[in-house]
Design a protein around this motif. Structure first.
Motif, PDB file in Angstrom:
ATOM      1  N   THR A  12       0.874  -1.045   0.008  1.00  0.00           N
ATOM      2  CA  THR A  12      -0.154   0.114   0.108  1.00  0.00           C
ATOM      3  C   THR A  12       0.772   1.406   0.125  1.00  0.00           C
ATOM      4  O   THR A  12       0.384   2.404  -0.339  1.00  0.00           O
ATOM      5  CB  THR A  12      -0.873   0.105   1.224  1.00  0.00           C
ATOM      6  OG1 THR A  12      -0.095  -0.141   2.390  1.00  0.00           O
ATOM      7  CG2 THR A  12      -1.944  -1.163   1.165  1.00  0.00           C
ATOM      8  N   ASP A  13       1.984   1.155   0.601  1.00  0.00           N
ATOM      9  CA  ASP A  13       3.099   2.314   0.444  1.00  0.00           C
ATOM     10  C   ASP A  13       3.626   2.561  -0.953  1.00  0.00           C
ATOM     11  O   ASP A  13       4.076   1.489  -1.608  1.00  0.00           O
ATOM     12  CB  ASP A  13       3.829   1.950   1.370  1.00  0.00           C
ATOM     13  CG  ASP A  13       5.132   3.087   1.403  1.00  0.00           C
ATOM     14  OD1 ASP A  13       4.829   4.411   1.034  1.00  0.00           O
ATOM     15  OD2 ASP A  13       6.187   2.955   1.825  1.00  0.00           O
ATOM     16  N   GLU A  18       6.995   1.655  -5.883  1.00  0.00           N
ATOM     17  CA  GLU A  18       7.784   2.210  -6.903  1.00  0.00           C
ATOM     18  C   GLU A  18       9.126   1.432  -6.835  1.00  0.00           C
ATOM     19  O   GLU A  18       9.604   1.246  -8.010  1.00  0.00           O
ATOM     20  CB  GLU A  18       8.145   3.661  -6.597  1.00  0.00           C
ATOM     21  CG  GLU A  18       9.047   4.213  -7.540  1.00  0.00           C
ATOM     22  CD  GLU A  18       9.230   5.813  -7.167  1.00  0.00           C
ATOM     23  OE1 GLU A  18      10.639   6.479  -7.663  1.00  0.00           O
ATOM     24  OE2 GLU A  18       8.602   6.487  -6.366  1.00  0.00           O
ATOM     25  N   ASN A  19       9.773   1.130  -5.677  1.00  0.00           N
ATOM     26  CA  ASN A  19      10.918   0.484  -5.566  1.00  0.00           C
ATOM     27  C   ASN A  19      10.702  -0.967  -6.311  1.00  0.00           C
ATOM     28  O   ASN A  19      11.727  -1.366  -7.241  1.00  0.00           O
ATOM     29  CB  ASN A  19      11.389   0.450  -4.093  1.00  0.00           C
ATOM     30  CG  ASN A  19      11.835   1.575  -3.698  1.00  0.00           C
ATOM     31  OD1 ASN A  19      12.291   2.386  -4.397  1.00  0.00           O
ATOM     32  ND2 ASN A  19      11.929   1.818  -2.406  1.00  0.00           N
ATOM     33  N   TYR A  55       0.641   6.787  -6.248  1.00  0.00           N
ATOM     34  CA  TYR A  55       0.816   7.837  -5.520  1.00  0.00           C
ATOM     35  C   TYR A  55      -0.347   8.376  -5.477  1.00  0.00           C
ATOM     36  O   TYR A  55      -0.663   9.113  -4.557  1.00  0.00           O
ATOM     37  CB  TYR A  55       1.989   8.651  -6.086  1.00  0.00           C
ATOM     38  CG  TYR A  55       3.308   8.214  -5.653  1.00  0.00           C
ATOM     39  CD1 TYR A  55       3.839   8.550  -4.589  1.00  0.00           C
ATOM     40  CD2 TYR A  55       4.355   7.671  -6.826  1.00  0.00           C
ATOM     41  CE1 TYR A  55       5.150   8.163  -4.304  1.00  0.00           C
ATOM     42  CE2 TYR A  55       5.528   7.243  -6.583  1.00  0.00           C
ATOM     43  CZ  TYR A  55       5.895   7.582  -5.036  1.00  0.00           C
ATOM     44  OH  TYR A  55       7.336   7.407  -4.712  1.00  0.00           O
ATOM     45  N   LEU A  56      -1.283   8.595  -6.488  1.00  0.00           N
ATOM     46  CA  LEU A  56      -2.342   9.035  -6.378  1.00  0.00           C
ATOM     47  C   LEU A  56      -3.396   8.343  -5.399  1.00  0.00           C
ATOM     48  O   LEU A  56      -4.049   9.152  -5.003  1.00  0.00           O
ATOM     49  CB  LEU A  56      -3.010   8.903  -7.763  1.00  0.00           C
ATOM     50  CG  LEU A  56      -4.335   9.748  -8.162  1.00  0.00           C
ATOM     51  CD1 LEU A  56      -4.028  11.397  -8.122  1.00  0.00           C
ATOM     52  CD2 LEU A  56      -4.827   9.597  -9.577  1.00  0.00           C
TER      53      LEU A  56
END
Length: 98
Positions: A12-13, A18-19, A55-56
Motif C-alpha cells: 500500500t506504500d 515504486e521500488n 501515488y495518486l
C-alpha cells in the motif's frame, strides 16, 4: 545484487511499490531494450503510469503528476487517472446516482 521479497499483494506504500516496479524494469531491461522503439515506450509508459497511480491512491498528487509526465504520454496518463478516480468513486457509492 538487491533482492526484493514481493508478497502476493501489492504494497500500500507507494514508495515501496515504486521500488518494486523500478527493480522489475531494471531486471528486465535487457529484454525491453530488444523491443521496437514504440513498444519500449509503451512498456515504460504503462509502468510509470502504474507507479503514478499508486501515488495518486496515497493522495500524493504532485508525485503522481511527475510520473504522468515521465510517461511521455501525459494527457493519456492524466485522463486515465481521472477515469480511474471516477470509477472508484462510483463503485464506493460516493456519487448521487438516484
Amino acid at each position: 545484487m538487491l533482492k526484493y521479497k514481493i508478497d502476493r499483494n501489492l504494497p500500500t506504500d507507494a514508495v515501496i511499490a515504486e521500488n518494486y516496479r523500478m527493480h522489475y524494469l531494471n531486471k528486465l531491461s535487457y529484454i525491453i531494450d530488444q523491443l521496437t522503439s514504440d513498444k519500449r515506450k509503451n512498456v515504460y509508459a504503462y509502468n510509470y503510469f502504474d507507479i503514478g497511480k499508486g501515488y495518486l491512491k496515497n493522495k500524493k498528487f504532485i508525485k503522481a503528476l511527475q510520473w504522468a509526465i515521465k510517461t511521455k504520454k501525459t494527457i493519456w496518463a492524466i485522463n486515465q487517472y481521472i477515469i480511474d478516480a471516477f470509477s472508484f468513486v462510483s463503485k464506493k457509492g460516493l456519487t448521487k446516482n438516484d
